[in-house]
Scaffold this motif. Structure first.
Motif, PDB file in Angstrom:
ATOM      1  N   HIS A  78      36.104  18.827 101.367  1.00 33.68           N
ATOM      2  CA  HIS A  78      37.081  18.368 100.370  1.00 33.68           C
ATOM      3  C   HIS A  78      37.847  17.203 100.999  1.00 33.68           C
ATOM      4  N   VAL A  79      37.625  15.992 100.473  1.00 34.15           N
ATOM      5  CA  VAL A  79      38.116  14.788 101.153  1.00 34.15           C
ATOM      6  C   VAL A  79      39.343  14.173 100.502  1.00 34.15           C
ATOM      7  N   GLY A  80      39.842  14.781  99.403  1.00 32.23           N
ATOM      8  CA  GLY A  80      41.034  14.238  98.781  1.00 32.23           C
ATOM      9  C   GLY A  80      40.989  14.349  97.274  1.00 32.23           C
ATOM     10  N   PRO A  81      41.853  13.608  96.571  1.00 37.43           N
ATOM     11  CA  PRO A  81      41.898  13.666  95.112  1.00 37.43           C
ATOM     12  C   PRO A  81      40.674  13.029  94.482  1.00 37.43           C
ATOM     13  N   LEU A  82      40.567  13.172  93.161  1.00 42.56           N
ATOM     14  CA  LEU A  82      39.439  12.626  92.430  1.00 42.56           C
ATOM     15  C   LEU A  82      39.254  11.146  92.738  1.00 42.56           C
ATOM     16  N   SER A  83      38.016  10.739  92.961  1.00 42.58           N
ATOM     17  CA  SER A  83      37.545   9.386  93.309  1.00 42.58           C
ATOM     18  C   SER A  83      37.451   9.155  94.809  1.00 42.58           C
ATOM     19  N   HIS A  84      38.093   9.998  95.637  1.00 46.34           N
ATOM     20  CA  HIS A  84      37.996   9.797  97.082  1.00 46.34           C
ATOM     21  C   HIS A  84      36.608  10.142  97.608  1.00 46.34           C
ATOM     22  N   GLY A  85      35.902  11.028  96.933  1.00 49.76           N
ATOM     23  CA  GLY A  85      34.525  11.295  97.331  1.00 49.76           C
ATOM     24  C   GLY A  85      33.679  10.054  97.193  1.00 49.76           C
ATOM     25  N   HIS A  86      33.770   9.392  96.040  1.00 52.00           N
ATOM     26  CA  HIS A  86      32.982   8.183  95.827  1.00 52.00           C
ATOM     27  C   HIS A  86      33.455   7.032  96.707  1.00 52.00           C
ATOM     28  N   ARG A  87      34.740   6.954  96.952  1.00 49.29           N
ATOM     29  CA  ARG A  87      35.244   5.905  97.851  1.00 49.29           C
ATOM     30  C   ARG A  87      34.657   6.074  99.256  1.00 49.29           C
ATOM     31  N   LEU A  88      34.671   7.299  99.744  1.00 48.10           N
ATOM     32  CA  LEU A  88      34.136   7.542 101.085  1.00 48.10           C
ATOM     33  C   LEU A  88      32.622   7.400 101.117  1.00 48.10           C
ATOM     34  N   LYS A  89      31.934   7.747 100.029  1.00 42.25           N
ATOM     35  CA  LYS A  89      30.477   7.563  99.995  1.00 42.25           C
ATOM     36  C   LYS A  89      30.127   6.083 100.094  1.00 42.25           C
TER      37      LYS A  89
END
Length: 292
Positions: free
Chosen positions: A161-172
């Motif tokens: 779990h890397v943060g709020p919504l959209s942080h997954g795609h930002r980190l990807k």
């Protein structure tokens, strides 16, 4: 829970079979000409649907594994899209590689009808998907993640779990920029080495014993030695798309993208020459000036 899956491609097929075999969940999927052959998953009980809305109506959790933001937006909010069929309280898990701003918009649309949205892009390869050992970078509410964790566990080895919504795609996008950037640089160096007649094993040994040692080198090594491209079954066209998404994200943030611009230009040359469906390791050959 009943699981819907949209995008039975190189990664999505592995996800589907893992959800069925390892998770034991019932599965519905979107019947689409871009799917990989579905005989195995239908043989395991997966049911085809004709529209995203039909998938949504059958499912408590819907996993998306498609090319990028335009496809995600069409599936979620387009005609006969997921938002026209979702059950109250359902969760969309977007495992695609997408633009963070688009992800936030899709999340707002889904929350407006009483459902939830997670961005959960993948790292690792199609082989790991087939084995149920993907890693996910999840953005969104922690309580929503816990709601679907058993489903995600069926096709993953690690869920962060890397943060709020959209942080997954930002980190990807950050991850893929570094990964594809490294491999593009290495492919260009390997191409020049081959053109000069350097023994490929010597080239690899020198890099591995010094500053070139990396996962990127490990994935390119089979192609450098034996022209075995299966170390990374990832299309060059998708690599270019991800780099350009990174550049779009950087532009929106006012961040520097000088090196990313160069990587994009190099890969675009291969795509424009008709090699978009080559795998990334094949850049070693495509970047050569001799014996292409």
């Amino acid at each position: 829970m009943h699981v819907g899956i949209i995008g039975i491609g190189l990664m999505g097929h592995g996800i589907a079979r893992s959800v069925l075999i390892r998770g034991g969940f019932a599965v519905s999927f979107l019947d689409h000409p871009g799917n990989q052959p579905v005989d195995e998953i239908t043989g395991l009980g997966a049911r085809p649907c004709t529209t995203p809305a039909e998938v949504a109506a059958a499912s408590d959790v819907v996993i998306l594994c498609v090319t990028g933001s335009p496809q995600v937006e069409a599936i979620v909010t387009g005609e006969n899209g997921l938002t026209s069929g979702l059950r109250p309280g359902s969760v969309i898990v977007d495992c695609s590689t997408a633009l963070p701003e688009s992800t936030q918009r899709m999340g707002e649309s889904v929350r407006a009808i009483g459902c939830d949205y997670l961005d959960a892009p993948m790292t690792r390869t199609a082989r790991h998907a087939h084995e149920g050992k993907l890693n996910l970078l999840v953005g969104g509410e922690a309580v929503t993640l816990e709601k679907v964790r058993t489903v995600l566990a069926s096709f993953t080895e690690d869920v962060a779990h890397v943060g709020p919504l959209s942080h997954g795609h930002r980190l990807k996008l950050l991850h893929n920029y570094v990964s594809v950037g490294f491999m593009s640089l290495l492919a260009e160096a390997a191409a020049q080495s081959a053109d000069a007649g350097v023994d490929p094993q010597v080239f690899l040994d020198v890099l591995a014993g010094g500053g070139g040692a990396s996962v990127a080198l490990d994935r390119l090594a089979p192609y450098i030695l034996k022209e075995d491209r299966e170390g990374l079954p990832f299309f060059v066209a998708n690599a270019q798309k991800d780099i350009d998404y990174y550049r779009t994200m950087s532009d929106a943030a006012g961040a520097q993208s000088t090196i990313a611009d160069g990587v994009s230009k190099a890969i675009a040359g291969a795509v424009d020459a008709g090699h978009g469906q080559a795998y990334v390791p094949e850049l070693v050959r495509l970047f050569r000036t001799k014996n292409r």
